[in-house]
Write an enzyme that holds these catalytic residues in place. Structure first.
Site, PDB file in Angstrom:
ATOM      1  N   GLU A  64      -3.839  -7.818  14.777  1.00 16.42           N
ATOM      2  CA  GLU A  64      -3.456  -5.965  15.043  1.00 16.42           C
ATOM      3  C   GLU A  64      -4.644  -5.205  14.752  1.00 16.42           C
ATOM      4  OE1 GLU A  64      -0.255  -5.756  11.818  1.00 16.42           O
ATOM      5  OE2 GLU A  64      -2.040  -4.319  10.278  1.00 16.42           O
TER       6      GLU A  64
ATOM      7  N   GLU B  59      11.399  -4.030   4.137  1.00 14.19           N
ATOM      8  CA  GLU B  59      10.810  -6.054   3.376  1.00 14.19           C
ATOM      9  C   GLU B  59      10.842  -6.284   1.896  1.00 14.19           C
ATOM     10  OE1 GLU B  59       9.503  -4.618   6.550  1.00 14.19           O
ATOM     11  OE2 GLU B  59       9.450  -6.303   8.426  1.00 14.19           O
TER      12      GLU B  59
ATOM     13  N   HIS C  17      -1.670 -34.090  17.747  1.00 13.72           N
ATOM     14  CA  HIS C  17      -0.972 -34.536  17.635  1.00 13.72           C
ATOM     15  C   HIS C  17       0.124 -33.723  18.617  1.00 13.72           C
ATOM     16  CE1 HIS C  17      -2.546 -38.695  16.276  1.00 13.72           C
ATOM     17  NE2 HIS C  17      -3.237 -37.858  15.995  1.00 13.72           N
TER      18      HIS C  17
ATOM     19  N   LYS D 243       9.667  -0.297  13.963  1.00 17.43           N
ATOM     20  CA  LYS D 243      10.004  -0.194  12.604  1.00 17.43           C
ATOM     21  C   LYS D 243      11.075   0.837  12.891  1.00 17.43           C
ATOM     22  CE  LYS D 243       5.909  -1.901  10.472  1.00 17.43           C
ATOM     23  NZ  LYS D 243       4.767  -0.971   9.065  1.00 17.43           N
TER      24      LYS D 243
ATOM     25  N   LYS E  80       0.792  -1.259  -0.344  1.00 25.08           N
ATOM     26  CA  LYS E  80      -0.260   0.374   0.265  1.00 25.08           C
ATOM     27  C   LYS E  80       1.072   1.183   0.385  1.00 25.08           C
ATOM     28  CE  LYS E  80      -4.162   1.778   2.606  1.00 25.08           C
ATOM     29  NZ  LYS E  80      -5.144   1.830   3.635  1.00 25.08           N
TER      30      LYS E  80
ATOM     31  N   GLY F 258      -4.707  -2.857   5.230  1.00 28.29           N
ATOM     32  CA  GLY F 258      -3.989  -4.335   4.860  1.00 28.29           C
ATOM     33  C   GLY F 258      -4.761  -5.787   5.118  1.00 28.29           C
ATOM     34  N   ARG F 259      -5.090  -5.737   6.419  1.00 26.65           N
ATOM     35  CA  ARG F 259      -5.499  -6.558   6.954  1.00 26.65           C
ATOM     36  C   ARG F 259      -6.806  -7.492   5.792  1.00 26.65           C
ATOM     37  NH1 ARG F 259      -4.138  -3.814  10.787  1.00 26.65           N
ATOM     38  NH2 ARG F 259      -6.439  -2.521  11.954  1.00 26.65           N
TER      39      ARG F 259
HETATM   40  O1  F6P Z   1       3.766  -3.600   9.522  1.00 23.66           O
HETATM   41  C1  F6P Z   1       1.942  -3.995   9.712  1.00 23.66           C
HETATM   42  C2  F6P Z   1       1.630  -3.167   8.378  1.00 23.66           C
HETATM   43  O2  F6P Z   1       1.648  -2.345   8.275  1.00 23.66           O
HETATM   44  C3  F6P Z   1       0.640  -3.817   8.000  1.00 23.66           C
HETATM   45  O3  F6P Z   1      -0.624  -3.542   8.420  1.00 23.66           O
HETATM   46  C4  F6P Z   1       0.674  -3.984   6.347  1.00 23.66           C
HETATM   47  O4  F6P Z   1      -0.625  -4.525   6.253  1.00 23.66           O
HETATM   48  C5  F6P Z   1       1.282  -3.824   6.508  1.00 23.66           C
HETATM   49  O5  F6P Z   1       2.363  -3.888   7.253  1.00 23.66           O
HETATM   50  C6  F6P Z   1       2.355  -3.749   4.680  1.00 23.66           C
HETATM   51  O6  F6P Z   1       2.184  -2.727   4.130  1.00 23.66           O
HETATM   52  P1  F6P Z   1       2.600  -1.905   3.666  1.00 23.66           P
HETATM   53  O7  F6P Z   1       0.883  -2.932   2.230  1.00 23.66           O
HETATM   54  O8  F6P Z   1       2.130  -0.406   2.808  1.00 23.66           O
HETATM   55  O9  F6P Z   1       3.747  -2.736   2.721  1.00 23.66           O
END
Ligand code: F6P
Length: 540
Positions: free
Chosen positions: A354, A215, A385, A500, A209, A267-268
């Protein structure tokens, strides 16, 4: 929203008092379950999902009080407002319109004087066109070969939902395309994926987004350099799913196509937007993706329009609050008796934790009860198990058992101990909730089962795309209903920021050392310095 402390609400007090009564020995589930009408009275069907809550520590009075709580907290009204585009995400001044992304109604939804349904439909059509052209071979990689591998680069909400749905609907993936998920910045994730793909036939779908997530950016860089190293033009092998005008939506960095996501999609909650739409349409085909959306839409309408006593996600939310705030359980297991649903728990883990891992109300006051639960899970019977010893005789936690009536692979019919594999699975699905609820007396302490351990059983007819959509929407609605009852905002996530920021400082230190070999880590605290020195020395 009423600013009064939750514990001061008369109905909250009544529930607290009632919980004392439900702790009495005669209210043990083994006694409650003697009532032959128990299943009838404590189960419901809606939007093709059967929800059995007969093995929760509730009676009619509990449910009446919980419905009164929902009424007091205007849970359904707030849900209605959310789906109409009200800015329920008040801390970020945004609407939360994931429900719009799977709406096939012709109605408008107006946010800031704009009918957002127009852009929503436009993105959906763009996904359909793109996926169709990839499948027909009209869009290919830079050497003209058809795409056979989709690598999704994204993390958190830009990954977990798509992974859940892709796993669940693997049987529908018949387009000779494999899907891979590159979420972790851990180079092992990248390294493992490139051993499985063929660069010429690989399409990288970058989902972010913000298009700034560390990452994801690191993995995009890795993938770009990798493709260039193979003599391939990245602009013909990448698509992006991102916000308008983000760095991933920049004509200076051309890609095959860019699909927009909007600020009213968290996002979620984004699986039914382009975030899930692009990778899933490529993997299972647009028609299956649309069927999945229609299932989710049906459950949204159920959540929006059903009265509390028939509203599945609301009942699930109320029971969850009852278990958490009144009976004191702190965790919940999600145990699907269907391996294709193995990624449901990790998805709901992010969705729920979250969203609801908060300590303040929407209006910024300290919340006087604990919100959120620790969510975890594994498919059954594997879970039995693994950690069911604790579930039966250790610390107790409520469980959602999920069953699928009709399995795939029906052609494999051989029987062991007189039953098929699917029947064996169901023998366990049926027995575990009873064993947990009823327990077993035994003079030997080690063989004694206390019972009175609550669970729900949720059934879907089969693993069709529509049923996966219904399940997804069920858990989303349950999550936001809980938040509305607590009076918290389930759509922000400030709790992920501090880590972060600290990582940024440490990254800068590492980068400095990469540039200047004589840089030392002395200005860091001793613990940080130890780890940085260890990283650079390569020795323990
Ligand atoms: O660290 C959590 C978060 O902000 C989530 O809420 C989000 O879905 C994810 O990181 C990834 O964010 P982006 O879509 O901006 O890369």
């Amino acid at each position: 929203m009423n600013n009064q402390k939750l514990t001061k609400f008369p109905v909250w007090k009544k529930l607290t008092h009632h919980a004392d009564m439900m702790h009495q020995p005669e209210m043990h589930l083994k006694n409650l379950l003697k009532d032959n009408k128990r299943l009838n009275n404590f189960s419901n069907k809606g939007s093709n999902i059967f929800f059995d809550y007969s093995r929760h520590r509730v009676n009619k009075m509990t449910m009446d009080l919980l419905f009164e709580l929902a009424e007091n907290r205007k849970a359904i009204e707030l849900f209605n407002a959310m789906t109409k585009g009200e800015k329920v995400n008040n801390t970020e001044n945004r609407a939360a319109l994931h429900t719009a992304t799977r709406s096939f109604s012709s109605d408008s939804i107006i946010v800031d004087d704009i009918n957002i349904m127009l852009e929503t439909r436009e993105v959906r059509n763009k996904i359909k066109t793109f996926a169709t052209k990839v499948h027909s071979g009209e869009i290919t990689g830079s050497t003209g070969k058809r795409f056979k591998h989709i690598v999704v680069i994204g993390i958190g909400g830009s990954y977990l939902g798509s992974e859940f749905v892709a796993h669940s609907l693997k049987a529908n993936a018949d387009r000779n395309i494999k899907i891979h998920f590159l979420a972790n910045v851990d180079i092992h994730n990248f390294g493992a994926i490139i051993t499985e793909i063929e660069p010429e036939t690989t399409l990288w779908v970058v989902i972010s987004k913000t298009y700034t997530t560390a990452e994801t950016m690191a993995n995009v860089k890795q993938a770009t350099v990798f493709m260039e190293g193979k003599g391939l033009d990245p602009s013909k092998h990448f698509v992006t799913v991102t916000s308008k005008n983000s760095p991933g939506d920049d004509p200076a960095s051309p890609v095959l196509e860019t699909f927009h996501m909007f600020d009213y999609i968290g996002g979620r909650y984004s699986v039914t937007s382009a975030v899930g739409g692009v990778p899933l349409s490529l993997y299972i085909g647009y028609e299956n993706f649309e069927e999945f959306l229609k299932g989710a839409e049906e459950m949204d309408l159920h959540a929006n329009n059903s009265p509390p006593e028939q509203n599945l996600p609301l009942i699930a939310a109320l029971i969850s609050i009852w278990n958490n705030n009144f009976l004191g359980y702190q965790a919940q297991g999600i145990i699907p008796y269907a391996t294709p649903l193995s990624k449901l728990a990790p998805h709901v883990q992010q969705l729920y934790m979250e969203s609801n891992g908060k300590s303040v109300t929407k209006t910024g006051e300290e919340l006087d009860v604990s919100s959120g639960l620790i969510i975890f899970g594994e498919p059954g019977t594997n879970a039995q198990h693994s950690f069911f010893q604790l579930a039966h005789q250790g610390r107790s936690f409520p469980i959602d058992f999920i069953g699928v009536v009709n399995p795939q692979y029906k052609e494999y019919k051989s029987k062991s101990k007189g039953v098929t594999n699917h029947q064996e699975l169901w023998a366990n699905l049926i027995s575990q909730p009873s064993a947990l609820a009823i327990g077993k007396d035994d003079p030997k302490k080690a063989k004694y089962f206390s019972g009175n351990r609550p669970s729900s059983t949720i059934l879907i007819e089969d693993l069709s795309p529509a049923n996966i959509g219904r399940l997804l929407s069920f858990y989303e609605a349950r999550t936001v209903f809980e938040a509305f009852i607590w009076g918290i905002n389930p759509f922000d996530q400030f709790g992920v920021e501090l880590g972060k920021v600290l990582a940024t400082d440490i990254r800068n230190e590492i980068s400095e050392k990469n540039n200047k070999n004589n840089h030392n880590f002395d200005k860091n605290d001793p613990i940080t310095k130890f780890y940085l020195d260890t990283l650079f020395s390569g020795k323990l």
